[in-house]
Design an enzyme around this catalytic site. Structure first.
Site, PDB file in Angstrom:
ATOM      1  CG  HIS A 119      -8.248  -0.108  -3.500  1.00  6.74           C
ATOM      2  ND1 HIS A 119      -7.522  -1.196  -3.078  1.00  6.74           N
ATOM      3  CD2 HIS A 119      -8.954   0.312  -2.406  1.00  6.74           C
ATOM      4  CE1 HIS A 119      -7.769  -1.411  -1.802  1.00  6.74           C
ATOM      5  NE2 HIS A 119      -8.628  -0.511  -1.365  1.00  6.74           N
ATOM      6  CG  ASP A 171     -13.464   6.376  -2.234  1.00  4.45           C
ATOM      7  OD1 ASP A 171     -13.460   6.211  -0.994  1.00  4.45           O
ATOM      8  OD2 ASP A 171     -12.413   6.397  -2.911  1.00  4.45           O
ATOM      9  NE  ARG A 230      -3.955   0.495   1.785  1.00  2.00           N
ATOM     10  CZ  ARG A 230      -5.223   0.668   2.170  1.00  2.00           C
ATOM     11  NH1 ARG A 230      -5.520   1.484   3.137  1.00  2.00           N
ATOM     12  NH2 ARG A 230      -6.202  -0.001   1.586  1.00  2.00           N
ATOM     13  CD  GLN A 283     -12.983  -1.787  -1.907  1.00  2.90           C
ATOM     14  OE1 GLN A 283     -12.295  -1.707  -0.912  1.00  2.90           O
ATOM     15  NE2 GLN A 283     -14.211  -2.277  -1.877  1.00  2.90           N
ATOM     16  NE  ARG A 326     -10.586  -5.306  -0.206  1.00  2.23           N
ATOM     17  CZ  ARG A 326      -9.872  -4.269   0.238  1.00  2.23           C
ATOM     18  NH1 ARG A 326     -10.490  -3.196   0.703  1.00  2.23           N
ATOM     19  NH2 ARG A 326      -8.552  -4.279   0.170  1.00  2.23           N
ATOM     20  CB  CYS A 376     -14.122   1.243  -1.069  1.00  4.11           C
ATOM     21  SG  CYS A 376     -13.695   2.993  -0.944  1.00  4.11           S
TER      22      CYS A 376
HETATM   23  N1   CP Z   1     -11.505  -0.140   1.507  1.00  3.85           N
HETATM   24  C1   CP Z   1     -10.263  -0.192   2.037  1.00  3.85           C
HETATM   25  O1   CP Z   1      -9.265  -0.458   1.378  1.00  3.85           O
HETATM   26  O2   CP Z   1     -10.226   0.063   3.374  1.00  3.85           O
HETATM   27  P1   CP Z   1      -8.900   0.303   4.224  1.00  3.85           P
HETATM   28  O3   CP Z   1      -8.290   1.586   3.751  1.00  3.85           O
HETATM   29  O4   CP Z   1      -9.379   0.393   5.653  1.00  3.85           O
HETATM   30  O5   CP Z   1      -7.970  -0.853   4.017  1.00  3.85           O
HETATM   31  N1  NVA Z   2      -9.830   6.735  -2.200  1.00  6.24           N
HETATM   32  C1  NVA Z   2      -9.559   6.311  -0.847  1.00  6.24           C
HETATM   33  C2  NVA Z   2      -9.819   4.842  -0.703  1.00  6.24           C
HETATM   34  C3  NVA Z   2      -9.608   4.285   0.671  1.00  6.24           C
HETATM   35  C4  NVA Z   2      -9.846   2.804   0.732  1.00  6.24           C
HETATM   36  C5  NVA Z   2      -8.124   6.649  -0.479  1.00  6.24           C
HETATM   37  O1  NVA Z   2      -7.229   6.455  -1.312  1.00  6.24           O
HETATM   38  O2  NVA Z   2      -7.904   7.110   0.646  1.00  6.24           O
END
Ligand code: CP
Ligand code: NVA
Length: 311
Positions: free
Chosen positions: A130, A225, A103, A133, A293, A265
């Site tokens: 993502h 989102d 990440r 997701q 997930r 998400c």
């Molecule tokens: N939807 C998602 O990726 O959540 P987190 O950021 O909590 O992992």
């Molecule tokens: N668009 C958001 C998604 C979080 C799961 C971010 O990148 O923070």
């Protein structure tokens, strides 16, 4: 020569592989494969530069359920590109681990990890994509609506990482998607063009508009989102102002199919991109989505390690 597969974006998967992944996810979710030690003697690292609830916990629990070992490496341990170069991190971790979930902020970091590692890299969210997701999202849509054909998704909000991957996933499997964003928050045009190319093969329609009403009209799935993604905190006030007309609320959803499902998400900000009535209401499937997930990512791990043998 490196042989490992990675999941960096939906472009790494064919339509057939996505369908197989969804079938495998169903089997995993409904216990047929639950007790198999599909990751026995495998160690997976989680290299996370940003916070996470769902991605971290669902990967850790999923890996443990399949008898694998998980090593969490937060920003304090691996400060990609700062404490040491991304290529050194990739080469070192390849000597200890069997796979990495990453990440990151910049998407290039995930690409560079995959370039220099000898083991599969899974994108657990970058500023551009993502994919875990989006795979979960289309699985959740199929699970709830029992089909992939004749479905229109309305994505309302920021043309961000979640939007990009959802658009690619929909295009790959033939789900129509309407995306409504304010001016200057549109999805990346190169990614829209890639999605349009896939859509030509599957018959999916892709529309990008600035009108939430146009996007949501007669849609079967409404998706939102956050307006401020991780790393954009300094833009908070401007974004809240710019996205003002893009809230999913009782008024807007009147235009959708009466049996619409609401997806997000998570994490969510009630009162910003969605009202409490909608996200906590009867049409919302956000916690099924969060649960999925776990099952989807277990399927992804089996796909990348080919421990199940379906691919
Ligand atoms: N939807 C998602 O990726 O959540 P987190 O950021 O909590 O992992
Ligand atoms: N668009 C958001 C998604 C979080 C799961 C971010 O990148 O923070």
């Amino acid at each position: 020569m490196k042989q490992s597969k990675s999941l960096i974006s939906l472009e790494d998967l064919t339509k057939e592989e996505i369908i197989k992944l969804m079938d495998l996810t169903t089997m995993i979710k409904h216990d047929q494969l639950y007790s198999m030690e599909l990751l026995k003697n495998k160690s997976i690292g989680l290299v996370f530069q940003k916070p996470s609830n769902r991605t971290r916990v669902s990967f850790e629990v999923g890996i443990s359920q399949m008898s694998g070992n998980c090593v969490y490496l937060g920003p304090e341990e691996i400060n990609l590109g700062v404490r040491e170069s991304t290529s050194d991190v990739a080469k070192t971790l390849s000597r200890y681990l069997d796979g990495i979930v990453a990440r990151t902020f910049t998407h290039q970091d995930v690409v560079d990890l995959a370039k220099h590692a000898d083991i599969p890299i899974i994108n657990g969210l970058s500023d551009l994509y993502h994919p875990c997701q989006a795979l979960t999202d289309i699985f959740s849509i199929k699970e709830r609506l029992q089909r992939l054909e004749n479905i229109t998704v309305a994505y309302i909000g920021d043309g961000n990482n979640v939007c990009h991957s959802l658009m690619l996933a929909c295009a790959k499997v033939g789900i129509h998607i309407n995306i409504a964003t304010p001016k200057n928050y549109e999805p990346d045009q190169a990614i829209v063009d890639t999605a349009l190319k896939y859509a030509q093969e599957t018959g999916a329609n892709i529309k990008v508009t600035q009108s939430p009403e146009e996007a949501i009209e007669k849609s079967d799935v409404i998706y939102s989102d956050v307006w401020v993604s991780m790393g954009q905190e300094e833009e908070n006030a401007k974004r809240i102002n710019d996205f003002d007309k893009y809230q999913i609320n009782e008024e807007l959803v009147k235009l959708a199919n009466p049996n619409y499902i609401f997806m997000h998400c998570l994490p969510a900000h009630r009162g910003q991109e969605v009202t409490e009535e909608i996200i906590d209401g009867e049409h919302s499937i956000v916690f099924d989505q969060a649960e999925n997930r776990l099952h989807t990512q277990k399927a992804v791990l089996n796909f990348l390690f080919n421990t199940w043998g379906a691919f």
